[in-house]
Design a protein around this motif. Sequence first.
Motif, short mmCIF file in Angstrom:
data_model
loop_
_atom_site.label_atom_id
_atom_site.label_comp_id
_atom_site.label_asym_id
_atom_site.label_seq_id
_atom_site.Cartn_x
_atom_site.Cartn_y
_atom_site.Cartn_z
N PHE A 53 33.86 36.71 34.15
CA PHE A 53 34.27 35.49 34.58
C PHE A 53 35.45 35.42 35.19
N LEU A 54 36.49 36.24 34.28
CA LEU A 54 37.94 36.51 34.69
C LEU A 54 37.75 37.09 36.23
N PHE A 55 37.13 38.12 36.32
CA PHE A 55 37.13 38.66 37.78
C PHE A 55 36.60 38.02 38.82
N THR A 56 35.44 37.22 38.74
CA THR A 56 35.12 36.32 39.57
C THR A 56 36.24 35.15 39.89
N TRP A 57 36.75 34.53 38.85
CA TRP A 57 37.68 33.62 38.89
C TRP A 57 39.20 34.02 39.84
N SER A 58 39.42 35.38 39.46
CA SER A 58 40.75 35.74 40.24
C SER A 58 40.22 36.19 41.73
N PHE A 60 37.88 34.42 43.55
CA PHE A 60 37.88 33.13 44.04
C PHE A 60 39.39 32.42 44.38
N ALA A 61 40.36 32.56 43.28
CA ALA A 61 41.51 32.05 43.33
C ALA A 61 42.44 32.65 44.48
N THR A 62 42.28 34.16 44.80
CA THR A 62 43.04 34.69 45.80
C THR A 62 42.51 34.39 47.32
N ARG A 63 41.45 33.75 47.57
CA ARG A 63 41.08 33.43 48.88
C ARG A 63 41.64 32.32 49.33
#
Length: 68
Positions: A53-58, A60-63
Amino acid sequence: AKMDLGIFNTLVALTIATVKALLVILIFMHVKYSPKLVQTMVGASVLWLLIMFLFTWSDFATRGWLFH
């Protein structure tokens, strides 16, 4: 479902879902009274899920183009 909590709707829904998942894992899957190895593996699985989840969120957050 009929009560409007404003910005807390998502937080309350996620809290209820987490409590229900913990009840299923601990009681209905009998992890609470299982050997330590089983409890360790369940804990490691939850940790791995949180990492994913952390990798997915990171990602998404950097786009930046998604937030414009």
